[in-house]
Design a protein around this motif. Structure first.
Motif, PDB file in Angstrom:
ATOM      1  N   ALA A   1       4.409  -5.373  -4.381  1.00  0.00           N
ATOM      2  CA  ALA A   1       3.689  -6.614  -4.090  1.00  0.00           C
ATOM      3  C   ALA A   1       4.366  -7.791  -4.793  1.00  0.00           C
ATOM      4  O   ALA A   1       4.503  -8.881  -4.223  1.00  0.00           O
ATOM      5  CB  ALA A   1       2.228  -6.486  -4.529  1.00  0.00           C
ATOM      6  N   ALA A   2       4.834  -7.554  -6.023  1.00  0.00           N
ATOM      7  CA  ALA A   2       5.499  -8.633  -6.760  1.00  0.00           C
ATOM      8  C   ALA A   2       6.803  -9.011  -6.070  1.00  0.00           C
ATOM      9  O   ALA A   2       7.158 -10.201  -5.995  1.00  0.00           O
ATOM     10  CB  ALA A   2       5.759  -8.189  -8.207  1.00  0.00           C
ATOM     11  N   ALA A   3       7.524  -8.011  -5.564  1.00  0.00           N
ATOM     12  CA  ALA A   3       8.783  -8.297  -4.870  1.00  0.00           C
ATOM     13  C   ALA A   3       8.530  -9.104  -3.601  1.00  0.00           C
ATOM     14  O   ALA A   3       9.359  -9.923  -3.201  1.00  0.00           O
ATOM     15  CB  ALA A   3       9.500  -6.987  -4.536  1.00  0.00           C
ATOM     16  N   ARG A   4       7.400  -8.865  -2.960  1.00  0.00           N
ATOM     17  CA  ARG A   4       7.074  -9.581  -1.732  1.00  0.00           C
ATOM     18  C   ARG A   4       6.474 -10.964  -2.013  1.00  0.00           C
ATOM     19  O   ARG A   4       6.493 -11.829  -1.142  1.00  0.00           O
ATOM     20  CB  ARG A   4       6.080  -8.768  -0.898  1.00  0.00           C
ATOM     21  CG  ARG A   4       6.705  -7.556  -0.219  1.00  0.00           C
ATOM     22  CD  ARG A   4       5.630  -6.646   0.344  1.00  0.00           C
ATOM     23  NE  ARG A   4       6.188  -5.617   1.216  1.00  0.00           N
ATOM     24  CZ  ARG A   4       5.494  -4.606   1.702  1.00  0.00           C
ATOM     25  NH1 ARG A   4       4.202  -4.493   1.413  1.00  0.00           N
ATOM     26  NH2 ARG A   4       6.067  -3.726   2.490  1.00  0.00           N
ATOM     27  N   ALA A   5       5.901 -11.132  -3.197  1.00  0.00           N
ATOM     28  CA  ALA A   5       5.230 -12.395  -3.501  1.00  0.00           C
ATOM     29  C   ALA A   5       6.251 -13.533  -3.508  1.00  0.00           C
ATOM     30  O   ALA A   5       7.366 -13.371  -3.992  1.00  0.00           O
ATOM     31  CB  ALA A   5       4.534 -12.311  -4.857  1.00  0.00           C
TER      32      ALA A   5
ATOM     33  N   ALA B   1      -4.209   7.256  -2.937  1.00  0.00           N
ATOM     34  CA  ALA B   1      -3.510   6.104  -2.373  1.00  0.00           C
ATOM     35  C   ALA B   1      -3.956   4.862  -3.123  1.00  0.00           C
ATOM     36  O   ALA B   1      -5.062   4.815  -3.675  1.00  0.00           O
ATOM     37  CB  ALA B   1      -3.787   5.953  -0.882  1.00  0.00           C
ATOM     38  N   ALA B   2      -3.066   3.867  -3.120  1.00  0.00           N
ATOM     39  CA  ALA B   2      -3.362   2.613  -3.827  1.00  0.00           C
ATOM     40  C   ALA B   2      -2.826   1.437  -3.034  1.00  0.00           C
ATOM     41  O   ALA B   2      -1.828   1.554  -2.327  1.00  0.00           O
ATOM     42  CB  ALA B   2      -2.747   2.623  -5.227  1.00  0.00           C
TER      43      ALA B   2
ATOM     44  N   TYR C   1       0.860  -1.188   0.000  1.00  0.00           N
ATOM     45  CA  TYR C   1       0.000   0.000   0.000  1.00  0.00           C
ATOM     46  C   TYR C   1       0.891   1.229   0.000  1.00  0.00           C
ATOM     47  O   TYR C   1       1.932   1.251   0.658  1.00  0.00           O
ATOM     48  CB  TYR C   1      -0.878   0.009   1.253  1.00  0.00           C
ATOM     49  CG  TYR C   1      -1.993   1.036   1.235  1.00  0.00           C
ATOM     50  CD1 TYR C   1      -3.187   0.764   0.586  1.00  0.00           C
ATOM     51  CD2 TYR C   1      -1.839   2.271   1.851  1.00  0.00           C
ATOM     52  CE1 TYR C   1      -4.213   1.687   0.553  1.00  0.00           C
ATOM     53  CE2 TYR C   1      -2.862   3.215   1.829  1.00  0.00           C
ATOM     54  CZ  TYR C   1      -4.051   2.911   1.185  1.00  0.00           C
ATOM     55  OH  TYR C   1      -5.070   3.829   1.149  1.00  0.00           O
ATOM     56  N   GLU C   2       0.473   2.230  -0.751  1.00  0.00           N
ATOM     57  CA  GLU C   2       1.249   3.477  -0.746  1.00  0.00           C
ATOM     58  C   GLU C   2       0.312   4.663  -0.915  1.00  0.00           C
ATOM     59  O   GLU C   2      -0.676   4.593  -1.636  1.00  0.00           O
ATOM     60  CB  GLU C   2       2.297   3.456  -1.872  1.00  0.00           C
ATOM     61  CG  GLU C   2       3.300   4.574  -1.736  1.00  0.00           C
ATOM     62  CD  GLU C   2       4.556   4.365  -2.590  1.00  0.00           C
ATOM     63  OE1 GLU C   2       4.951   3.190  -2.786  1.00  0.00           O
ATOM     64  OE2 GLU C   2       5.112   5.368  -3.051  1.00  0.00           O
TER      65      GLU C   2
ATOM     66  N   ARG D   1       3.623   1.483  -8.500  1.00  0.00           N
ATOM     67  CA  ARG D   1       4.549   1.230  -7.387  1.00  0.00           C
ATOM     68  C   ARG D   1       4.084   0.076  -6.502  1.00  0.00           C
ATOM     69  O   ARG D   1       4.889  -0.749  -6.085  1.00  0.00           O
ATOM     70  CB  ARG D   1       4.689   2.490  -6.528  1.00  0.00           C
ATOM     71  CG  ARG D   1       5.462   3.606  -7.191  1.00  0.00           C
ATOM     72  CD  ARG D   1       5.691   4.723  -6.190  1.00  0.00           C
ATOM     73  NE  ARG D   1       5.954   5.985  -6.853  1.00  0.00           N
ATOM     74  CZ  ARG D   1       5.997   7.158  -6.224  1.00  0.00           C
ATOM     75  NH1 ARG D   1       5.767   7.216  -4.922  1.00  0.00           N
ATOM     76  NH2 ARG D   1       6.249   8.257  -6.889  1.00  0.00           N
ATOM     77  N   VAL D   2       2.792   0.042  -6.166  1.00  0.00           N
ATOM     78  CA  VAL D   2       2.361  -1.018  -5.239  1.00  0.00           C
ATOM     79  C   VAL D   2       2.364  -2.381  -5.919  1.00  0.00           C
ATOM     80  O   VAL D   2       2.591  -3.391  -5.263  1.00  0.00           O
ATOM     81  CB  VAL D   2       0.980  -0.731  -4.591  1.00  0.00           C
ATOM     82  CG1 VAL D   2       1.087   0.461  -3.660  1.00  0.00           C
ATOM     83  CG2 VAL D   2      -0.109  -0.542  -5.621  1.00  0.00           C
TER      84      VAL D   2
END
Lengths: 194, 293
Positions: free
Chosen positions: B282-286, B197-198, B183-184, B277-278
């Protein structure tokens, strides 16, 4: 309509009949004459009215007194213990943490809560903790220094207590000497934590 | 001095008691939890309930944790509790990202998840976060519990699917093993409502995006979601070009309005950039079992 409530404020229970619309800030100021809690923006922005409700800081302009029935409230008047100021209060005095003083009670209550949860906060943590509180004198630098001073003093006291325990009470251990905070500024690691 | 108009006060001691009080006092009664939306509205006479029903004593609404294959968030969970919970951070870092920028720490101590959603402010952050993860709202009434998909929960500004006589008791979020989320928000100053925000959730499988969730707030996105951008992503390989295109699609489909926080074109630009950006975060965290950071 009035409702009878009993709220324990600074350790003393108070029973009052209140209108449900009475805000907690006005309950402590007008009903209990504890005017150390300041009434500021009225919109939960400025944080001048922060008190602890069951140990947690809240903005008392946005809490109904009637909702606090049976709960514990601590105001700035409750920070001192047995006539001795809390380390946070001493820090604000030592480090010129206030100018006009309007934000000070709320700042000190949030600082006390922060130090109870995080005894060694860096500047970023302190600024985050008080980010919902406005100093209209813009004296944030010294507020941060004041909280750091209190953290160091309490670390020193813990170190001294540990030292006494370890050495049969013969040594003051790493006890801090107050004024260092003004010279070293905030966010440093002074090694006073024994 | 700002004080609410007179009202009567009732303290609920159980969910059935709260429902009985709502039924007895009718549509002019309102539920109060943290009060950080309703009390300011009452001070300004934008809300003028005749009766307030205090649910702060209902411990059964404060549950927070994993239940089966879902995260359960009680309506009375305080923002600070959602932010402090390590399981929330492990499975849904999007909520920790969002909570770090919702109001300020002292307000977060008091304000509740359920109150934020029921206020249904069109700029509210958690509405976008729950939309991104496709939560289910649990709404209890005299006839039992209704399950409302979060994207059907918000009917419009300040209007929800919670009918008179009903109570939002919590939210359920299905856990997707290996999914990432983020989230950002862009805000003018610490603790402010967003300019825009997204939030997003991504689940990957066989090298492509198996599930995409995108939430948007403060930019006039219907149901706080970006379904066209989600549909574009599913089945594609994750990557910078796909995420930028998804941002462009989300920006094209939202409907921001100019106000004191900025002109519509700026907000639309932010919507696209924040979605990009989110999705990237999110992809980096997946795929990382610990999720967070």
């Amino acid at each position: 309509m009035t409702v009878q409530i009993t709220v324990t404020v600074n350790g003393q229970p108070y029973t009052r009949d209140v209108e449900p619309r009475l805000l907690l800030v006005h309950f402590v100021r007008d009903e209990l004459a504890l005017t150390g809690t300041h009434w500021g923006c009225d919109t939960s922005n400025c944080g001048a009215c922060v008190v602890h409700l069951d140990g947690t800081p809240v903005k008392s302009c946005t809490v109904l007194a009637v909702m606090c029935d049976g709960q514990q409230v601590t105001t700035v008047e409750g920070l001192e213990r047995g006539g001795e100021l809390d380390a946070v209060q001493k820090g604000f005095a030592e480090c010129h943490g206030l100018q006009c003083g309007f934000c000070t009670p709320g700042m000190m209550l949030t600082a006390r809560w922060l130090l109870d949860r995080d005894p060694d906060p860096d500047e970023g943590r302190i600024r985050e903790a008080i980010s919902g509180q406005l100093c209209r004198c813009t004296g944030y630098e010294n507020i941060v220094r004041s909280v750091r001073w209190a953290a160091r003093q309490e670390a020193g006291r813990r170190g001294a207590d540990q030292g006494r325990a370890d050495r049969g009470g013969a040594d003051r251990g790493g006890a801090d000497h107050g004024g260092a905070g003004r010279a070293t500024g905030e966010g440093t690691h002074e090694g006073t934590r024994a | 001095m700002q004080v609410p108009a007179r009202f009567e006060y009732e303290r609920a001691n159980s969910v059935p008691h709260a429902l009985a009080l709502l039924e007895r006092h009718g549509p002019e009664s309102r539920v109060i939890a943290g009060g950080h939306s309703l009390i300011p509205m009452m001070k300004l006479r934008l809300a003028r309930p005749e009766v307030l029903i205090d649910i702060n004593g209902l411990a059964e609404l404060s549950a927070l944790g994993v239940e089966g294959d879902a995260l359960l968030v009680g309506a009375l969970v305080r923002h600070a509790e959602l932010l402090a919970d390590p399981e929330v951070g492990r499975y849904f870092p999007i909520f920790h990202d969002a909570e770090r920028v919702i109001a300020d720490p002292v307000v977060r101590n008091r304000g509740t998840v359920g109150g934020s959603l029921c206020q249904a402010d069109p700029s509210e952050d958690l509405s976008a976060a729950f939309a991104a993860v496709r939560a289910t709202a649990l709404v209890q009434g005299p006839g039992g519990v209704r399950e409302v998909p979060i994207r059907d929960f918000h009917r419009g500004p300040y209007e929800t699917a919670v009918e008179p006589g009903e109570l939002l008791t919590g939210l359920r979020v299905p856990i997707r093993p290996g999914a990432g989320s983020a989230y950002e928000k862009v805000e003018r100053r610490a603790g402010d409502w967003p300019v825009a925000a997204a939030g997003s959730l991504l689940r990957l499988g066989d090298g492509v995006i198996a599930e995409a969730g995108i939430g948007l707030t403060a930019v006039g996105a219907e149901h706080f979601a970006a379904p066209e951008a989600e549909a574009y992503l599913v089945g594609r390989a994750p990557g910078a070009a796909a995420f930028a295109e998804a941002g462009r699609i989300a920006a094209a489909h939202c409907n921001p309005r100019a106000d004191q926080r900025g002109p519509a074109a700026y907000k639309r630009h932010l919507a696209g950039e924040l979605v990009r950006r989110v999705l990237t975060r999110a992809a980096a965290r997946a795929g990382s079992p610990e999720g967070e950071e």
